[in-house]
Design an enzyme around this catalytic site. Structure first.
Site, mmCIF file in Angstrom:
data_model
loop_
_atom_site.group_PDB
_atom_site.id
_atom_site.type_symbol
_atom_site.label_atom_id
_atom_site.label_comp_id
_atom_site.label_asym_id
_atom_site.label_seq_id
_atom_site.Cartn_x
_atom_site.Cartn_y
_atom_site.Cartn_z
ATOM 1 N N ASN A 10 42.427 26.186 -2.052
ATOM 2 C CA ASN A 10 42.532 26.567 -0.644
ATOM 3 C C ASN A 10 42.783 28.086 -0.563
ATOM 4 O O ASN A 10 43.799 28.567 -1.074
ATOM 5 C CB ASN A 10 43.691 25.778 -0.013
ATOM 6 C CG ASN A 10 43.870 26.093 1.449
ATOM 7 O OD1 ASN A 10 43.778 27.252 1.839
ATOM 8 N ND2 ASN A 10 44.141 25.104 2.254
ATOM 9 N N HIS A 13 45.262 31.742 2.375
ATOM 10 C CA HIS A 13 46.264 32.822 2.376
ATOM 11 C C HIS A 13 45.716 34.164 1.898
ATOM 12 O O HIS A 13 46.395 35.182 2.042
ATOM 13 C CB HIS A 13 47.524 32.367 1.656
ATOM 14 C CG HIS A 13 48.175 31.241 2.399
ATOM 15 N ND1 HIS A 13 48.455 31.331 3.744
ATOM 16 C CD2 HIS A 13 48.514 29.986 2.028
ATOM 17 C CE1 HIS A 13 48.980 30.181 4.157
ATOM 18 N NE2 HIS A 13 49.014 29.352 3.144
ATOM 19 N N HIS A 46 41.211 25.978 6.048
ATOM 20 C CA HIS A 46 41.704 25.363 7.289
ATOM 21 C C HIS A 46 41.390 26.331 8.421
ATOM 22 O O HIS A 46 41.983 27.409 8.500
ATOM 23 C CB HIS A 46 43.210 25.131 7.162
ATOM 24 C CG HIS A 46 43.820 24.407 8.314
ATOM 25 N ND1 HIS A 46 45.125 23.985 8.301
ATOM 26 C CD2 HIS A 46 43.326 24.020 9.513
ATOM 27 C CE1 HIS A 46 45.406 23.378 9.453
ATOM 28 N NE2 HIS A 46 44.324 23.394 10.209
ATOM 29 N N ARG A 52 44.765 31.928 12.804
ATOM 30 C CA ARG A 52 45.768 32.829 12.223
ATOM 31 C C ARG A 52 45.348 33.344 10.849
ATOM 32 O O ARG A 52 45.828 34.351 10.394
ATOM 33 C CB ARG A 52 47.137 32.157 12.159
ATOM 34 C CG ARG A 52 47.209 31.028 11.180
ATOM 35 C CD ARG A 52 48.626 30.514 11.039
ATOM 36 N NE ARG A 52 49.056 29.765 12.197
ATOM 37 C CZ ARG A 52 50.077 28.911 12.169
ATOM 38 N NH1 ARG A 52 50.760 28.742 11.056
ATOM 39 N NH2 ARG A 52 50.415 28.222 13.232
ATOM 40 N N GLU A 73 39.293 21.811 6.483
ATOM 41 C CA GLU A 73 40.450 21.160 7.120
ATOM 42 C C GLU A 73 40.449 21.573 8.575
ATOM 43 O O GLU A 73 40.318 22.762 8.889
ATOM 44 C CB GLU A 73 41.752 21.656 6.493
ATOM 45 C CG GLU A 73 42.022 21.130 5.120
ATOM 46 C CD GLU A 73 43.305 21.739 4.552
ATOM 47 O OE1 GLU A 73 44.017 22.476 5.264
ATOM 48 O OE2 GLU A 73 43.565 21.483 3.384
ATOM 49 N N THR A 104 51.067 22.990 7.713
ATOM 50 C CA THR A 104 50.968 21.597 8.147
ATOM 51 C C THR A 104 52.249 20.860 7.753
ATOM 52 O O THR A 104 52.654 20.902 6.599
ATOM 53 C CB THR A 104 49.739 20.929 7.486
ATOM 54 O OG1 THR A 104 48.653 21.839 7.568
ATOM 55 C CG2 THR A 104 49.375 19.643 8.173
ATOM 56 N N GLU A 154 43.843 11.868 1.921
ATOM 57 C CA GLU A 154 44.580 12.865 1.146
ATOM 58 C C GLU A 154 46.048 12.576 1.347
ATOM 59 O O GLU A 154 46.573 12.669 2.474
ATOM 60 C CB GLU A 154 44.238 14.290 1.602
ATOM 61 C CG GLU A 154 45.034 15.325 0.788
ATOM 62 C CD GLU A 154 44.692 16.771 1.129
ATOM 63 O OE1 GLU A 154 43.591 17.038 1.661
ATOM 64 O OE2 GLU A 154 45.546 17.635 0.858
ATOM 65 N N HIS A 194 49.367 19.554 -0.833
ATOM 66 C CA HIS A 194 50.401 20.225 -0.037
ATOM 67 C C HIS A 194 51.663 20.443 -0.869
ATOM 68 O O HIS A 194 52.241 19.493 -1.379
ATOM 69 C CB HIS A 194 50.759 19.490 1.248
ATOM 70 C CG HIS A 194 51.165 20.464 2.311
ATOM 71 N ND1 HIS A 194 52.388 21.057 2.330
ATOM 72 C CD2 HIS A 194 50.464 21.010 3.336
ATOM 73 C CE1 HIS A 194 52.446 21.909 3.339
ATOM 74 N NE2 HIS A 194 51.278 21.909 3.954
HETATM 75 N N1 PXP Z 1 46.110 19.858 1.928
HETATM 76 C C1 PXP Z 1 46.223 20.010 3.262
HETATM 77 C C2 PXP Z 1 45.749 18.916 4.143
HETATM 78 C C3 PXP Z 1 46.754 21.184 3.821
HETATM 79 O O1 PXP Z 1 46.867 21.317 5.150
HETATM 80 C C4 PXP Z 1 47.144 22.227 2.953
HETATM 81 C C5 PXP Z 1 47.660 23.521 3.518
HETATM 82 O O2 PXP Z 1 46.657 24.145 4.249
HETATM 83 C C6 PXP Z 1 46.997 22.040 1.564
HETATM 84 C C7 PXP Z 1 46.509 20.835 1.084
HETATM 85 C C8 PXP Z 1 47.391 23.090 0.591
HETATM 86 O O3 PXP Z 1 48.770 23.233 0.603
HETATM 87 P P1 PXP Z 1 49.470 24.385 -0.222
HETATM 88 O O4 PXP Z 1 49.024 25.681 0.361
HETATM 89 O O5 PXP Z 1 50.924 24.108 -0.032
HETATM 90 O O6 PXP Z 1 49.021 24.237 -1.651
#
Ligand code: PXP
Length: 243
Positions: A10, A13, A46, A52, A73, A104, A154, A194
């Site tokens: 992901n 960031h 996402h 943001r 997402e 989230t 998930e 997450h």
């Molecule tokens: N899975 C989902 C559904 C999420 O919303 C997020 C955060 O955007 C992640 C995984 C990834 O989480 P993390 O950034 O804490 O690894």
């Protein structure tokens, strides 16, 4: 084929850093390409209602440029559905979204949002887009996911990741294991994500039937020091070889 789960990185960031200054660097599209080169099997972004971090332009360019799989997402809203129909990601993961949250905060409540989710899931599936639902590891949610004809679930690992007391960590792992087993029995594909980090990923790899991991913040945090190529390689080595 390896029995280990695949890694979806992901890159939200990277965009968070860019948006902090409103310039055009660092670019999450470039980061996504580097993550792929380092072995990521998919890229997750996402697109938030408040934009943001990831912007519409990022999503469009990633759709054109990435060579693996694009997992979008998004919240179940009319606006997001139209975007997904246009961009056609390989997969959509539906997530709850609150404007004031930092990230989230929990899984979807599938019962409370059943009719609304149905209206989003149907058109996505008609277009050949795989649909995953981000849920807490609860039997009731998994049953609802089946009723909604989701392809994947998930499992939210945030509660596991937040525990400090070893007993509570163990209890959350047990909860995740039971959920993974139950979901698999219902023929749902099992993903997780997450709050997963280089430190806490180990026990999660022991979950049965796990197909995909979505990991963002920890990889991007490490990439500040090592570069994203190295950070992804290290996470992938942990998943594949446990080192
Ligand atoms: N899975 C989902 C559904 C999420 O919303 C997020 C955060 O955007 C992640 C995984 C990834 O989480 P993390 O950034 O804490 O690894």
């Amino acid at each position: 084929m390896s029995d280990k789960p695949v890694l979806h990185v992901n890159v939200d960031h990277i965009a968070t850093i860019r948006q902090a200054r409103g310039t055009n660097e660092p670019d999450p599209v470039y980061a996504a390409l580097q993550a792929e080169q380092a072995g990521a099997e998919g890229i997750t972004v996402h697109l938030r209602e408040d934009r943001r971090h990831i912007q519409d332009r990022d999503l469009r360019l990633m759709r054109e440029m990435i060579l693996t799989r694009l997992n979008l997402e998004m919240a179940s809203t009319g606006e997001m559905l139209e975007i997904a129909k246009k961009v056609k990601p390989d997969m959509v993961t539906l997530v709850p979204e609150k404007r004031r949250e930092i990230t989230t905060e929990g899984g979807l409540d599938l019962s409370a949002n059943f009719e609304d989710l149905k209206k989003t899931i149907g058109p996505l599936k008609e277009r050949g887009i795989r649909v995953s639902l981000f849920i807490d590891p609860d039997q009731k949610q998994i049953e609802q996911a089946l009723k909604l004809e989701a392809d994947d679930i998930e499992l939210h690992t945030g509660e596991y990741a937040n525990q400090k007391d070893p007993k509570l960590v163990k209890a959350q792992l047990k909860r995740l294991k039971i959920a993974a087993k139950f979901g698999h029995e219902l023929k749902l594909k099992i993903n997780a994500g997450h709050g997963l980090t280089y430190v806490n990923i180990g026990p999660v790899l022991g979950l049965p039937h796990l197909r995909e991991l979505n990991i963002g913040h920890s990889i991007i945090a490490r990439s500040v020091y090592t570069g994203i190529y190295q950070a992804v390689r290290e996470m992938r080595a942990l998943i594949r070889e446990g080192v």
